[in-house]
Design a protein around this motif. Structure first.
Motif, PDB file in Angstrom:
ATOM      1  N   ARG A   1       0.674  -1.206  -0.078  1.00  0.00           N
ATOM      2  CA  ARG A   1      -0.440   0.360   0.095  1.00  0.00           C
ATOM      3  C   ARG A   1       1.008   1.325  -0.329  1.00  0.00           C
ATOM      4  NH1 ARG A   1      -3.596   0.525   4.609  1.00  0.00           N
ATOM      5  NH2 ARG A   1      -4.749   1.756   3.863  1.00  0.00           N
ATOM      6  N   ARG A   2       2.031   1.289   0.896  1.00  0.00           N
ATOM      7  CA  ARG A   2       3.133   2.828   1.198  1.00  0.00           C
ATOM      8  C   ARG A   2       3.770   3.071   0.027  1.00  0.00           C
ATOM      9  NH1 ARG A   2       7.160   0.833   4.017  1.00  0.00           N
ATOM     10  NH2 ARG A   2       7.132  -1.007   4.736  1.00  0.00           N
ATOM     11  N   VAL A   3       4.488   1.614  -0.757  1.00  0.00           N
ATOM     12  CA  VAL A   3       5.107   2.320  -1.820  1.00  0.00           C
ATOM     13  C   VAL A   3       4.663   2.767  -2.796  1.00  0.00           C
ATOM     14  CG1 VAL A   3       6.917   1.623  -3.295  1.00  0.00           C
ATOM     15  CG2 VAL A   3       6.882   0.490  -0.762  1.00  0.00           C
ATOM     16  N   PRO A   4       3.305   1.821  -3.247  1.00  0.00           N
ATOM     17  CA  PRO A   4       2.754   3.321  -4.234  1.00  0.00           C
ATOM     18  C   PRO A   4       2.694   4.403  -4.172  1.00  0.00           C
ATOM     19  CG  PRO A   4       2.000   0.545  -4.201  1.00  0.00           C
ATOM     20  CD  PRO A   4       2.866   1.169  -2.973  1.00  0.00           C
ATOM     21  N   TRP A   5       1.953   5.133  -2.823  1.00  0.00           N
ATOM     22  CA  TRP A   5       1.648   6.340  -2.736  1.00  0.00           C
ATOM     23  C   TRP A   5       2.834   7.055  -2.985  1.00  0.00           C
ATOM     24  CZ3 TRP A   5      -0.257   4.872   2.780  1.00  0.00           C
ATOM     25  CH2 TRP A   5      -1.165   4.108   2.920  1.00  0.00           C
ATOM     26  N   VAL A   6       4.066   6.442  -2.743  1.00  0.00           N
ATOM     27  CA  VAL A   6       4.914   7.202  -2.763  1.00  0.00           C
ATOM     28  C   VAL A   6       5.257   7.685  -4.302  1.00  0.00           C
ATOM     29  CG1 VAL A   6       7.693   7.995  -2.192  1.00  0.00           C
ATOM     30  CG2 VAL A   6       6.105   6.806  -0.464  1.00  0.00           C
ATOM     31  N   ARG A   7       5.247   6.664  -5.025  1.00  0.00           N
ATOM     32  CA  ARG A   7       5.847   6.110  -6.555  1.00  0.00           C
ATOM     33  C   ARG A   7       5.234   7.128  -7.336  1.00  0.00           C
ATOM     34  NH1 ARG A   7      10.119   2.885  -6.964  1.00  0.00           N
ATOM     35  NH2 ARG A   7      10.093   1.537  -5.737  1.00  0.00           N
ATOM     36  N   GLU A   8       3.334   7.481  -6.836  1.00  0.00           N
ATOM     37  CA  GLU A   8       2.700   8.023  -7.763  1.00  0.00           C
ATOM     38  C   GLU A   8       2.567   9.244  -7.999  1.00  0.00           C
ATOM     39  OE1 GLU A   8      -0.883   5.678  -7.127  1.00  0.00           O
ATOM     40  OE2 GLU A   8       0.146   4.312  -8.170  1.00  0.00           O
ATOM     41  N   ALA A   9       3.310   9.895  -6.835  1.00  0.00           N
ATOM     42  CA  ALA A   9       3.571  11.407  -6.220  1.00  0.00           C
ATOM     43  C   ALA A   9       3.998  12.349  -7.301  1.00  0.00           C
ATOM     44  CB  ALA A   9       3.526  11.597  -4.492  1.00  0.00           C
ATOM     45  N   ASP A  10       4.982  12.791  -8.475  1.00  0.00           N
ATOM     46  CA  ASP A  10       4.864  13.983  -9.032  1.00  0.00           C
ATOM     47  C   ASP A  10       6.060  14.796  -7.946  1.00  0.00           C
ATOM     48  OD1 ASP A  10       4.567  13.138 -11.472  1.00  0.00           O
ATOM     49  OD2 ASP A  10       2.754  14.889 -11.064  1.00  0.00           O
ATOM     50  N   VAL A  11       5.448  14.569  -6.583  1.00  0.00           N
ATOM     51  CA  VAL A  11       6.487  15.370  -5.866  1.00  0.00           C
ATOM     52  C   VAL A  11       6.130  15.477  -4.031  1.00  0.00           C
ATOM     53  CG1 VAL A  11       4.712  17.656  -5.675  1.00  0.00           C
ATOM     54  CG2 VAL A  11       6.925  17.881  -4.773  1.00  0.00           C
ATOM     55  N   LEU A  12       7.567  15.444  -3.216  1.00  0.00           N
ATOM     56  CA  LEU A  12       7.165  15.097  -1.808  1.00  0.00           C
ATOM     57  C   LEU A  12       7.370  16.198  -1.345  1.00  0.00           C
ATOM     58  CD1 LEU A  12       9.083  11.482  -1.397  1.00  0.00           C
ATOM     59  CD2 LEU A  12       6.634  12.084  -1.674  1.00  0.00           C
TER      60      LEU A  12
ATOM     61  N   GLY B   1      10.605   3.165   6.073  1.00  0.00           N
ATOM     62  CA  GLY B   1      11.324   3.199   4.508  1.00  0.00           C
ATOM     63  C   GLY B   1      11.630   4.093   3.381  1.00  0.00           C
ATOM     64  N   LEU B   2      11.405   5.421   3.519  1.00  0.00           N
ATOM     65  CA  LEU B   2      11.395   6.328   2.960  1.00  0.00           C
ATOM     66  C   LEU B   2      12.906   6.352   2.312  1.00  0.00           C
ATOM     67  CD1 LEU B   2      10.251   8.348   0.802  1.00  0.00           C
ATOM     68  CD2 LEU B   2       9.592   9.910   2.551  1.00  0.00           C
ATOM     69  N   ALA B   3      13.170   6.476   3.358  1.00  0.00           N
ATOM     70  CA  ALA B   3      14.903   6.891   3.121  1.00  0.00           C
ATOM     71  C   ALA B   3      15.541   5.651   2.406  1.00  0.00           C
ATOM     72  CB  ALA B   3      15.973   7.058   4.800  1.00  0.00           C
ATOM     73  N   GLN B   4      14.901   4.575   2.265  1.00  0.00           N
ATOM     74  CA  GLN B   4      15.991   3.395   1.506  1.00  0.00           C
ATOM     75  C   GLN B   4      14.918   3.735   0.146  1.00  0.00           C
ATOM     76  OE1 GLN B   4      14.634   2.644   4.574  1.00  0.00           O
ATOM     77  NE2 GLN B   4      15.425   2.025   5.620  1.00  0.00           N
ATOM     78  N   LEU B   5      13.897   3.905  -0.116  1.00  0.00           N
ATOM     79  CA  LEU B   5      13.020   3.956  -1.406  1.00  0.00           C
ATOM     80  C   LEU B   5      13.723   5.127  -2.551  1.00  0.00           C
ATOM     81  CD1 LEU B   5      10.931   3.079  -2.764  1.00  0.00           C
ATOM     82  CD2 LEU B   5       9.273   4.675  -2.066  1.00  0.00           C
ATOM     83  N   LEU B   6      14.326   6.146  -1.415  1.00  0.00           N
ATOM     84  CA  LEU B   6      14.965   7.267  -2.168  1.00  0.00           C
ATOM     85  C   LEU B   6      15.781   7.225  -3.573  1.00  0.00           C
ATOM     86  CD1 LEU B   6      15.035   9.944   0.244  1.00  0.00           C
ATOM     87  CD2 LEU B   6      13.277   9.363  -0.995  1.00  0.00           C
TER      88      LEU B   6
ATOM     89  N   PRO C   1      13.994   8.467  -9.403  1.00  0.00           N
ATOM     90  CA  PRO C   1      14.845   9.482 -10.114  1.00  0.00           C
ATOM     91  C   PRO C   1      13.928  10.759 -10.253  1.00  0.00           C
ATOM     92  CG  PRO C   1      14.585   7.436 -11.252  1.00  0.00           C
ATOM     93  CD  PRO C   1      14.051   7.487 -10.032  1.00  0.00           C
ATOM     94  N   GLU C   2      12.817  10.461 -11.144  1.00  0.00           N
ATOM     95  CA  GLU C   2      12.293  11.900 -11.580  1.00  0.00           C
ATOM     96  C   GLU C   2      11.372  12.878 -10.529  1.00  0.00           C
ATOM     97  OE1 GLU C   2      12.445  12.726 -14.462  1.00  0.00           O
ATOM     98  OE2 GLU C   2      14.177  11.632 -14.435  1.00  0.00           O
ATOM     99  N   THR C   3      11.145  12.393  -9.154  1.00  0.00           N
ATOM    100  CA  THR C   3      10.362  12.898  -7.934  1.00  0.00           C
ATOM    101  C   THR C   3      11.242  14.149  -7.567  1.00  0.00           C
ATOM    102  OG1 THR C   3       9.477  10.076  -7.709  1.00  0.00           O
ATOM    103  CG2 THR C   3       9.504  12.201  -5.851  1.00  0.00           C
ATOM    104  N   VAL C   4      10.463  15.116  -7.104  1.00  0.00           N
ATOM    105  CA  VAL C   4      10.895  16.163  -6.721  1.00  0.00           C
ATOM    106  C   VAL C   4      10.547  15.746  -4.892  1.00  0.00           C
ATOM    107  CG1 VAL C   4      10.694  18.730  -6.686  1.00  0.00           C
ATOM    108  CG2 VAL C   4      11.077  17.631  -8.949  1.00  0.00           C
ATOM    109  N   TRP C   5      11.623  16.462  -4.616  1.00  0.00           N
ATOM    110  CA  TRP C   5      11.899  16.796  -3.255  1.00  0.00           C
ATOM    111  C   TRP C   5      11.830  18.412  -3.064  1.00  0.00           C
ATOM    112  CZ3 TRP C   5      12.447  12.939   1.286  1.00  0.00           C
ATOM    113  CH2 TRP C   5      12.753  12.907   2.241  1.00  0.00           C
ATOM    114  N   VAL C   6      10.608  18.913  -2.142  1.00  0.00           N
ATOM    115  CA  VAL C   6      10.297  20.097  -1.880  1.00  0.00           C
ATOM    116  C   VAL C   6      10.748  20.622  -0.478  1.00  0.00           C
ATOM    117  CG1 VAL C   6       9.855  22.406  -2.005  1.00  0.00           C
ATOM    118  CG2 VAL C   6       9.648  20.564  -4.098  1.00  0.00           C
ATOM    119  N   GLY C   7      11.722  20.621  -0.357  1.00  0.00           N
ATOM    120  CA  GLY C   7      12.204  20.985   1.693  1.00  0.00           C
ATOM    121  C   GLY C   7      12.211  21.606   2.180  1.00  0.00           C
ATOM    122  N   VAL C   8      11.358  22.277   3.229  1.00  0.00           N
ATOM    123  CA  VAL C   8      11.753  22.915   4.089  1.00  0.00           C
ATOM    124  C   VAL C   8      11.657  23.217   4.802  1.00  0.00           C
ATOM    125  CG1 VAL C   8       9.237  24.929   4.871  1.00  0.00           C
ATOM    126  CG2 VAL C   8       8.432  23.336   3.049  1.00  0.00           C
ATOM    127  N   SER C   9      13.420  24.151   5.822  1.00  0.00           N
ATOM    128  CA  SER C   9      13.886  24.183   7.059  1.00  0.00           C
ATOM    129  C   SER C   9      14.453  22.823   6.760  1.00  0.00           C
ATOM    130  CB  SER C   9      12.953  24.443   7.790  1.00  0.00           C
ATOM    131  OG  SER C   9      13.975  25.199   8.812  1.00  0.00           O
TER     132      SER C   9
END
Length: 213
Positions: A80-91, A109-114, A118-126
């Motif tokens: 369930r949780r891995v497809p949620w992340v893979r299907e997103a364009d941006v975190l 498991g998110l750190a291991q999935l990163l 390669p095409e996912t955008v990570w937008v970090g705040v602070s």
């Protein structure tokens, strides 16, 4: 993974344009997940600030926007949780305590999935940006259970956020902090972001910043 490492979020047109460039399509055609987890580890954050983060990100005009709480993921199956992340364009990853966020990125498991995104955008705040650096320095560790100040090390530089925004976030504090880090570091204000795309690092700003060696 493509990175947009901000101090205060998508706060101006230049940062927004950098986000669109990383996405390769309009925000209105993109799907996003908000990750508020870091807030629970910081003594100054809580339910009201989490709500503010999510509502602020909603205003950017996404095709769809969901919330991904990392502390819940270990109790949910990977199917369930891995497809949620893979299907997103941006975190969209909010601030708070960086070490707490890193802990739950590993536990969920998110750190291991990163590396497989390669095409996912990570937008970090602070703290959401600082999590991708090698170290944050003792100055920014608030979580009592943090073993040290080490973070994920996805990039090779550290970040001192909110420059001249909060009373303790001044250049006078940033310089000894950088000396403790003993590596390249950027001090950035809330109108500045660091864009990382295919190994190329670019400062995007309508404010002020400094590279501290």
């Amino acid at each position: 993974m493509k990175l947009l490492l901000t101090s205060g979020g998508v706060t101006n047109t230049s940062i927004r344009d950098a986000l669109v460039d990383l996405l390769g399509k309009p925000i209105a055609d993109s799907t996003a997940l908000c990750i508020p987890t870091a807030q629970w580890g910081h003594p100054m954050c809580g339910p009201a600030s989490v709500r503010g983060f999510v509502s602020g990100m909603t205003s950017l005009g996404w095709k769809s926007l969901g919330v991904l709480e990392l502390t819940a993921l270990p109790s949910i199956g990977e199917e369930r949780r891995v497809p949620w992340v893979r299907e997103a364009d941006v975190l969209l990853v909010d601030g708070g305590d960086t070490t707490y966020l890193c802990h739950w990125m590993r536990q969920s498991g998110l750190a291991q999935l990163l590396p497989s995104l390669p095409e996912t955008v990570w937008v970090g705040v602070s703290a959401g940006s600082m999590a991708m650096t090698p170290r944050i320095g003792a100055y920014f560790v608030e979580w009592p259970s943090a073993p040290d100040d080490r973070t994920l090390g996805v990039v090779e530089f550290s970040i001192f956020p909110h420059l001249d925004v909060f009373p303790g976030n001044t250049m006078a504090e940033a310089e000894p902090w950088a000396a403790e880090i003993a590596g390249p570091a950027y001090a950035i204000d809330d109108q500045t972001a660091i864009k990382v795309d295919n190994g190329t690092v670019e400062v995007v700003t309508e404010g002020h910043w400094k590279l501290l060696a």
